[in-house]
Motif scaffolding. Structure first.
Motif, PDB file in Angstrom:
ATOM      1  N   GLY A 104       0.572  -1.376  -0.085  1.00  0.00           N
ATOM      2  CA  GLY A 104      -0.068   0.085   0.149  1.00  0.00           C
ATOM      3  C   GLY A 104       1.049   1.175   0.068  1.00  0.00           C
ATOM      4  N   TYR A 105       0.138   2.439   0.845  1.00  0.00           N
ATOM      5  CA  TYR A 105       0.854   3.797   0.512  1.00  0.00           C
ATOM      6  C   TYR A 105       1.200   4.201   1.829  1.00  0.00           C
ATOM      7  CZ  TYR A 105      -0.912   3.366  -4.138  1.00  0.00           C
ATOM      8  OH  TYR A 105      -0.888   2.947  -5.560  1.00  0.00           O
ATOM      9  N   CYS A 106       2.311   4.679   2.000  1.00  0.00           N
ATOM     10  CA  CYS A 106       2.901   5.078   3.505  1.00  0.00           C
ATOM     11  C   CYS A 106       2.928   6.453   3.752  1.00  0.00           C
ATOM     12  CB  CYS A 106       4.242   4.431   3.591  1.00  0.00           C
ATOM     13  SG  CYS A 106       5.064   4.855   5.083  1.00  0.00           S
ATOM     14  N   THR A 107       2.239   6.893   4.794  1.00  0.00           N
ATOM     15  CA  THR A 107       2.281   8.345   5.373  1.00  0.00           C
ATOM     16  C   THR A 107       3.264   8.657   6.395  1.00  0.00           C
ATOM     17  OG1 THR A 107      -0.050   8.362   4.072  1.00  0.00           O
ATOM     18  CG2 THR A 107       0.575  10.090   5.943  1.00  0.00           C
ATOM     19  N   ILE A 108       3.848   9.567   6.534  1.00  0.00           N
ATOM     20  CA  ILE A 108       4.855  10.165   7.590  1.00  0.00           C
ATOM     21  C   ILE A 108       4.122  11.185   8.041  1.00  0.00           C
ATOM     22  CG2 ILE A 108       6.789  10.292   8.732  1.00  0.00           C
ATOM     23  CD1 ILE A 108       7.844   8.243   7.018  1.00  0.00           C
ATOM     24  N   THR A 109       4.152  11.834   9.193  1.00  0.00           N
ATOM     25  CA  THR A 109       3.704  13.036   9.954  1.00  0.00           C
ATOM     26  C   THR A 109       5.021  13.465  10.558  1.00  0.00           C
ATOM     27  OG1 THR A 109       1.342  12.401   9.983  1.00  0.00           O
ATOM     28  CG2 THR A 109       1.906  14.341  11.315  1.00  0.00           C
ATOM     29  N   LEU A 110       5.370  14.787  10.132  1.00  0.00           N
ATOM     30  CA  LEU A 110       6.477  15.401  10.878  1.00  0.00           C
ATOM     31  C   LEU A 110       6.009  16.720  11.413  1.00  0.00           C
ATOM     32  CD1 LEU A 110       8.843  14.952   7.842  1.00  0.00           C
ATOM     33  CD2 LEU A 110       8.926  13.392  10.245  1.00  0.00           C
ATOM     34  N   LYS A 111       6.641  17.117  12.367  1.00  0.00           N
ATOM     35  CA  LYS A 111       6.496  18.374  13.250  1.00  0.00           C
ATOM     36  C   LYS A 111       7.988  18.935  13.668  1.00  0.00           C
ATOM     37  CE  LYS A 111       5.360  17.290  17.961  1.00  0.00           C
ATOM     38  NZ  LYS A 111       4.186  17.465  18.897  1.00  0.00           N
ATOM     39  N   THR A 112       7.908  20.326  13.957  1.00  0.00           N
ATOM     40  CA  THR A 112       9.090  21.138  14.521  1.00  0.00           C
ATOM     41  C   THR A 112       9.015  20.711  16.186  1.00  0.00           C
ATOM     42  OG1 THR A 112       9.133  22.704  12.840  1.00  0.00           O
ATOM     43  CG2 THR A 112      10.274  23.200  15.008  1.00  0.00           C
ATOM     44  N   ARG A 113      10.162  20.422  16.706  1.00  0.00           N
ATOM     45  CA  ARG A 113      10.133  20.452  18.185  1.00  0.00           C
ATOM     46  C   ARG A 113      10.830  21.482  18.837  1.00  0.00           C
ATOM     47  NH1 ARG A 113       7.929  16.005  20.198  1.00  0.00           N
ATOM     48  NH2 ARG A 113       7.985  13.941  18.877  1.00  0.00           N
ATOM     49  N   ARG A 114      11.947  22.219  18.040  1.00  0.00           N
ATOM     50  CA  ARG A 114      12.610  23.278  18.654  1.00  0.00           C
ATOM     51  C   ARG A 114      13.327  23.992  17.563  1.00  0.00           C
ATOM     52  NH1 ARG A 114      17.602  24.634  21.105  1.00  0.00           N
ATOM     53  NH2 ARG A 114      18.511  22.692  20.554  1.00  0.00           N
ATOM     54  N   ASN A 115      13.268  25.356  17.893  1.00  0.00           N
ATOM     55  CA  ASN A 115      13.872  26.281  16.758  1.00  0.00           C
ATOM     56  C   ASN A 115      13.163  26.469  15.422  1.00  0.00           C
ATOM     57  OD1 ASN A 115      15.563  27.113  18.813  1.00  0.00           O
ATOM     58  ND2 ASN A 115      17.433  25.627  18.101  1.00  0.00           N
ATOM     59  N   VAL A 116      13.753  27.336  14.693  1.00  0.00           N
ATOM     60  CA  VAL A 116      13.394  27.475  13.303  1.00  0.00           C
ATOM     61  C   VAL A 116      13.746  26.594  12.250  1.00  0.00           C
ATOM     62  CG1 VAL A 116      13.090  29.186  11.514  1.00  0.00           C
ATOM     63  CG2 VAL A 116      12.796  29.840  13.919  1.00  0.00           C
ATOM     64  N   MET A 117      13.019  26.081  11.439  1.00  0.00           N
ATOM     65  CA  MET A 117      13.468  25.211  10.180  1.00  0.00           C
ATOM     66  C   MET A 117      13.951  26.162   9.204  1.00  0.00           C
ATOM     67  SD  MET A 117      11.127  22.512   7.897  1.00  0.00           S
ATOM     68  CE  MET A 117      12.060  21.510   6.712  1.00  0.00           C
ATOM     69  N   ASP A 118      15.212  26.506   9.247  1.00  0.00           N
ATOM     70  CA  ASP A 118      15.805  27.420   8.102  1.00  0.00           C
ATOM     71  C   ASP A 118      16.771  26.783   7.126  1.00  0.00           C
ATOM     72  OD1 ASP A 118      17.932  26.654   9.641  1.00  0.00           O
ATOM     73  OD2 ASP A 118      19.053  28.391  10.157  1.00  0.00           O
TER      74      ASP A 118
END
Length: 551
Positions: A104-118
């Motif tokens: 099938g089709y894989c889904t991954i969820t990501l989020k920021t934990r600390r600081n800015v994604m630069d």
């Protein structure tokens, strides 16, 4: 006068074009039916059942000389352990276990934990069906098939939070996640992983008898998983690699399906699709694709053409659907031209010529002489096609088949049966093989007592060419049952497929040689399919013959 001359030339050219057009259509022996077959194929195309699956935990892949291919998965924590920590180079290489084989089709969820994604975040995802696939470096790639079949994907993310679904359909149990880079000081986490699993198998097969041995129940369970995973919108030969419809796999999958999921529409879809995409001379292509539009691969594989007839006959016998049989009878009848073309006046099949002009398969086994298997499968196909003709009231169209089959049978006994050893031999070197004995016995060339003698002798011969894959093992088991060697058939299933279960198989493998776990027809074992259609057939044996297997 000049205008008249030009007009005559134009008329002559137009007539030639019309004649050429008619000639082109005349060359397509299925011109009258092809469009209808493809429309029916589309109408029987099954819908897919979708189920969301979540991982069951984290594992470490460790070396273990006693494990299959030298690696095993060892529990290393709950999935919450992954979801609650910062993911970076220190957690790179985490392996997630879904606890079962999924397609099938894989889904991954990501989020920021600390600081800015630069800066962008980059991950590498590697999907594996077995532990060794995760542990073995893919590069430099030594295989003969496309490197792209290996299931590793690089994902680049520029904004978080993000939910990413990998566009490519994957087939796997284990997912390794490697961190390839992100900006210093920036921290992120993985908060969810799931798979939308797909299959066209919707019914739940009935339970086996309570008296069934545990190992047989386990083999049946893994066989059903194999079949379910390969049952997509066609009978796929393998959901990881190839992912197309092959006639040989269709025959074996449809046998198992008839005794388990009863997804008859899928079988009809495949039979009509193969017919609609046959070559214009009427001979079938061994494999076809559905996307982007239905198209054949133009692969000429002799024994697979025969197996189409067997698949159609078994489908009609299992369902009573004579209309489908009548629709597709012209295809089955046309494949008999192969037998007629290569049959010599003395009743022997011209194997040397056939082998020059076709891919003659039978098994993934180097050194196998295929003269005896070809003779046997030809006889078997003639007999089975005549049975199909009788079901459909078409026996008058193939009235010569019984005599034709007897001629080939008599020639086989005269030229291939060694009375002294009680074995069938093949080729100039008089090779003895499991494939040769199996097809001669299934064809009825041997008497029951002769079949028993041959099959009993086989395991005692060190130089007998053994099956190279579960595909040929199926026909060996079928021959044992045909010979009345029921105890031996049951034990052979336990010894072969049961060994895969004991080595941790979630689904049965494309290639399994007990003497060489790294065997690959493609030069690199990770590209092997570890969920493969032709390996599912213990389901057929266990459920069709309960008196043999469920006691």
């Amino acid at each position: 006068m000049l205008m008249l001359r030009y007009f005559c030339r134009f008329a002559a050219l137009t007539l030639c074009l019309l004649l050429l057009k008619d000639d082109v259509h005349a060359q397509d022996v299925y011109a009258a039916w092809r469009s209808d077959w493809l429309k029916k194929a589309e109408s029987y195309k099954p819908s897919l059942k979708e189920t969301v699956k979540n991982p069951v935990g984290i594992v470490k892949i460790e070396k273990d000389a006693s494990a299959f291919q030298g690696f095993k998965a060892v529990p290393a924590g709950s999935i919450a352990k992954l979801y609650n920590v910062t993911f970076n180079k220190n957690t790179s290489g985490t392996v997630v276990d879904f606890g079962e084989h999924l397609t099938g089709y894989c889904t991954i969820t990501l989020k920021t934990r600390r600081n800015v994604m630069d800066a962008p975040l980059r991950l590498k995802l590697t999907f594996g069906e077995v532990p060794a696939e995760i542990a073995t470096p893919f590069d430099p790639y030594p295989g003969s098939l496309s490197r792209a079949w290996l299931q590793d994907e690089t994902v680049t993310v520029t904004v978080l939070p993000a939910t990413i679904t990998i566009p490519r359909r994957v087939a796997f149990r284990y997912l390794k996640i490697d961190w390839l880079g992100s900006s210093p000081g920036f921290e992120f986490g993985i908060t969810g992983i799931s798979v939308k699993a797909t299959t066209s198998a919707k019914q739940t097969p009935p339970a086996l008898a309570g008296s069934t041995p545990v190992i047989i129940k386990d083999i049946d369970r893994v066989g059903l998983n194999t079949l379910k995973e390969c049952m997509q919108t066609v009978y796929e030969d393998g959901p990881k690699r190839d992912r197309r419809l092959w006639i040989g796999d269709t025959y074996l999958e449809s046998l198992a399906n008839s005794w388990s999921f009863h997804n008859d529409s899928l079988t009809k879809h495949c039979l009509y699709l193969l017919a609609g995409l046959a070559n214009e001379d009427g001979i079938l292509s061994a494999d076809v694709f559905e996307a982007p539009v239905p198209q054949s691969h133009k692969t000429h594989l002799l024994d697979y053409c025969y197996l189409y007839n067997l698949a159609l006959k078994e489908y009609v016998a299992a369902t009573g659907d004579k209309q489908t049989g009548l629709d597709l009878w012209p295809v089955a009848k046309k494949q008999l031209d192969i037998a007629r073309k290569y049959a010599l006046p003395d009743g022997m099949m011209d194997y040397e010529k056939a082998n020059r002009e076709w891919w003659v398969f039978f098994d993934w086994k180097d050194g196998l002489d295929k003269q005896a298997p070809l003779q046997g499968i030809t006889i078997f196909t003639l007999n089975q096609t005549y049975e199909l003709a009788k079901m459909l009231g078409k026996q008058h169209e193939v009235a010569d088949l019984p005599a034709f089959a007897r001629k080939l049978k008599d020639a086989a006994r005269k030229n291939m049966y060694d009375k002294q050893s009680g074995l069938f031999v093949s080729g100039k070197n008089k090779q003895v093989s499991y494939a040769g004995q199996a097809w001669m016995i299934l064809a009825g060339v041997a008497t029951k007592s002769e079949a028993q003698r041959a099959l009993t002798a086989l395991p005692t011969l060190n130089d007998a060419v053994r099956p190279g894959a579960p595909y040929m093992e199926h026909y060996y088991i079928a021959a044992l049952i045909a010979a009345g060697l029921n105890i031996e058939a049951k034990q052979a299933v336990i010894d072969y497929w049961g060994a895969m279960v004991k080595k941790g198989a979630d689904t049965f493998w494309e290639v399994y040689d007990p003497a060489d776990e790294f065997k690959s027809p493609y030069g690199f074992f990770p590209v092997n399919s570890y969920c493969h259609a032709w390996s599912c057939t213990p389901v057929y044996f266990i459920r069709k013959y309960p008196d043999i297997f469920q006691r």
